[in-house]
Design a protein around this motif. Sequence first.
Motif, short mmCIF file in Angstrom:
data_model
loop_
_atom_site.label_atom_id
_atom_site.label_comp_id
_atom_site.label_asym_id
_atom_site.label_seq_id
_atom_site.Cartn_x
_atom_site.Cartn_y
_atom_site.Cartn_z
N LEU A 8 13.63 -1.74 3.36
CA LEU A 8 12.06 -1.11 3.31
C LEU A 8 11.23 -2.20 3.70
N SER A 9 10.49 -1.68 4.59
CA SER A 9 9.13 -2.49 5.33
C SER A 9 7.87 -2.18 4.68
N VAL A 10 7.08 -2.71 3.59
CA VAL A 10 5.95 -2.17 2.88
C VAL A 10 4.81 -2.65 3.73
N ASN A 11 3.72 -1.58 3.88
CA ASN A 11 2.52 -2.12 4.46
C ASN A 11 1.98 -3.28 3.81
N PRO A 12 1.35 -4.24 4.60
CA PRO A 12 0.72 -5.46 3.82
C PRO A 12 -0.46 -5.19 3.12
N GLY A 13 -0.45 -5.64 1.76
CA GLY A 13 -1.53 -5.13 0.88
C GLY A 13 -1.02 -4.14 -0.21
N MET A 14 0.06 -3.43 0.07
CA MET A 14 0.64 -2.40 -0.91
C MET A 14 1.83 -2.69 -1.71
N GLN A 15 2.19 -4.16 -1.69
CA GLN A 15 3.21 -4.60 -2.44
C GLN A 15 3.19 -4.25 -3.68
N LYS A 16 2.07 -4.64 -4.47
CA LYS A 16 1.81 -4.54 -5.90
C LYS A 16 2.13 -3.00 -6.19
#
Length: 95
Positions: A8-16
């Motif tokens: 899975l590659s998560v949008n930057p800034g959405m990790q939390k």
Amino acid sequence: MKVINVELSVNPGMQKDYEAFIDELVQGSRAEAGNVSYDHFKKIGSDSDYEIIEHWKDADAVESHNNTAHFQKFLAGINDFLSKDLVIIRMDYNE
């Protein structure tokens, strides 16, 4: 045994927010009768790439998992977090 790896590659800034979202899937999956192990990792050297590594007793356990409320919630919401399509690798492991 059935082994499934999900990249899975998560949008930057959405990790939390993603990590809070994925926790319900991980905890629910670990509690299932046919689950051998279910782990979620952040890839070393990346702030936004993750991997789920699943081990299931058999195909019936995977099918049961696919019908759970926590997995259906994951399917309904995961694309809100991803920067690209999931990569899913399925394997059979015979001892």
